[in-house]
Scaffold this motif. Sequence first.
Motif, PDB file in Angstrom:
ATOM      1  N   ALA A  51       0.830  -1.206   0.000  1.00 39.70           N
ATOM      2  CA  ALA A  51       0.000   0.000   0.000  1.00 39.70           C
ATOM      3  C   ALA A  51       0.863   1.254   0.000  1.00 39.70           C
ATOM      4  O   ALA A  51       1.995   1.240   0.487  1.00 39.70           O
ATOM      5  CB  ALA A  51      -0.915   0.000   1.214  1.00 39.70           C
ATOM      6  N   ASP A  52       0.310   2.333  -0.553  1.00 43.82           N
ATOM      7  CA  ASP A  52       0.984   3.631  -0.500  1.00 43.82           C
ATOM      8  C   ASP A  52       1.197   4.063   0.947  1.00 43.82           C
ATOM      9  O   ASP A  52       2.258   4.532   1.318  1.00 43.82           O
ATOM     10  CB  ASP A  52       0.144   4.707  -1.197  1.00 43.82           C
ATOM     11  CG  ASP A  52       0.340   4.706  -2.694  1.00 43.82           C
ATOM     12  OD1 ASP A  52       1.471   4.480  -3.152  1.00 43.82           O
ATOM     13  OD2 ASP A  52      -0.652   4.939  -3.409  1.00 43.82           O
ATOM     14  N   HIS A  59      -6.779   1.366   1.903  1.00 45.40           N
ATOM     15  CA  HIS A  59      -5.440   1.447   1.325  1.00 45.40           C
ATOM     16  C   HIS A  59      -5.524   1.579  -0.188  1.00 45.40           C
ATOM     17  O   HIS A  59      -6.490   1.150  -0.799  1.00 45.40           O
ATOM     18  CB  HIS A  59      -4.625   0.190   1.650  1.00 45.40           C
ATOM     19  CG  HIS A  59      -4.498  -0.105   3.104  1.00 45.40           C
ATOM     20  ND1 HIS A  59      -4.315   0.860   4.070  1.00 45.40           N
ATOM     21  CD2 HIS A  59      -4.528  -1.281   3.777  1.00 45.40           C
ATOM     22  CE1 HIS A  59      -4.230   0.295   5.258  1.00 45.40           C
ATOM     23  NE2 HIS A  59      -4.368  -1.010   5.116  1.00 45.40           N
ATOM     24  N   SER A  60      -4.487   2.157  -0.768  1.00 49.76           N
ATOM     25  CA  SER A  60      -4.381   2.205  -2.226  1.00 49.76           C
ATOM     26  C   SER A  60      -3.080   1.524  -2.630  1.00 49.76           C
ATOM     27  O   SER A  60      -2.099   1.532  -1.890  1.00 49.76           O
ATOM     28  CB  SER A  60      -4.432   3.642  -2.733  1.00 49.76           C
ATOM     29  OG  SER A  60      -3.364   4.387  -2.204  1.00 49.76           O
ATOM     30  N   LYS A  62       0.372   0.646  -4.135  1.00 48.12           N
ATOM     31  CA  LYS A  62       1.637   1.268  -4.531  1.00 48.12           C
ATOM     32  C   LYS A  62       2.366   0.327  -5.483  1.00 48.12           C
ATOM     33  O   LYS A  62       2.892   0.749  -6.503  1.00 48.12           O
ATOM     34  CB  LYS A  62       2.510   1.549  -3.307  1.00 48.12           C
ATOM     35  CG  LYS A  62       3.866   2.102  -3.641  1.00 48.12           C
ATOM     36  CD  LYS A  62       4.676   2.341  -2.380  1.00 48.12           C
ATOM     37  CE  LYS A  62       6.052   2.875  -2.719  1.00 48.12           C
ATOM     38  NZ  LYS A  62       6.845   3.042  -1.494  1.00 48.12           N
TER      39      LYS A  62
END
Length: 93
Positions: A51-52, A59-60, A62
Motif C-alpha cells: 500500500a501507498d 489502502h491504495s 503502490k
Amino acid sequence: MIDTVPISWTKGWVVDKPSKTIFLEVWFQKEEELLAAMNANEPFKVAVGVADNYDAFPHSFKEYRGLFLVEPTGERISDISIQTRVLERVKGN
C-alpha cells in the motif's frame, strides 16, 4: 477483464516458521463478500500488493507483488478480515 479478485496487503503475510505454512490476512469492504470467502469450499485467488500508506484507509496500491491461490482457514481475524492459507503463487503460461 478476466476475473475480479480480492486485494490483500504484504502486512497480512505471515509465515509459521516451524511448519513453513504461509498465512495471508485478506480484507473485504462488504460483509457478504467476507462471509462468502470465509465459507468457500474451493480455493480462491487474491492479489497481494504494497500500500501507498498503511495508515490511510482504505489502502491504495503502490506496488503489485503477485497473485496467489488461497484457502480460508475458517478464522475471522477482524470485522473486515479473514485468515487464509497460501497454497501457491499463480503464474502465467
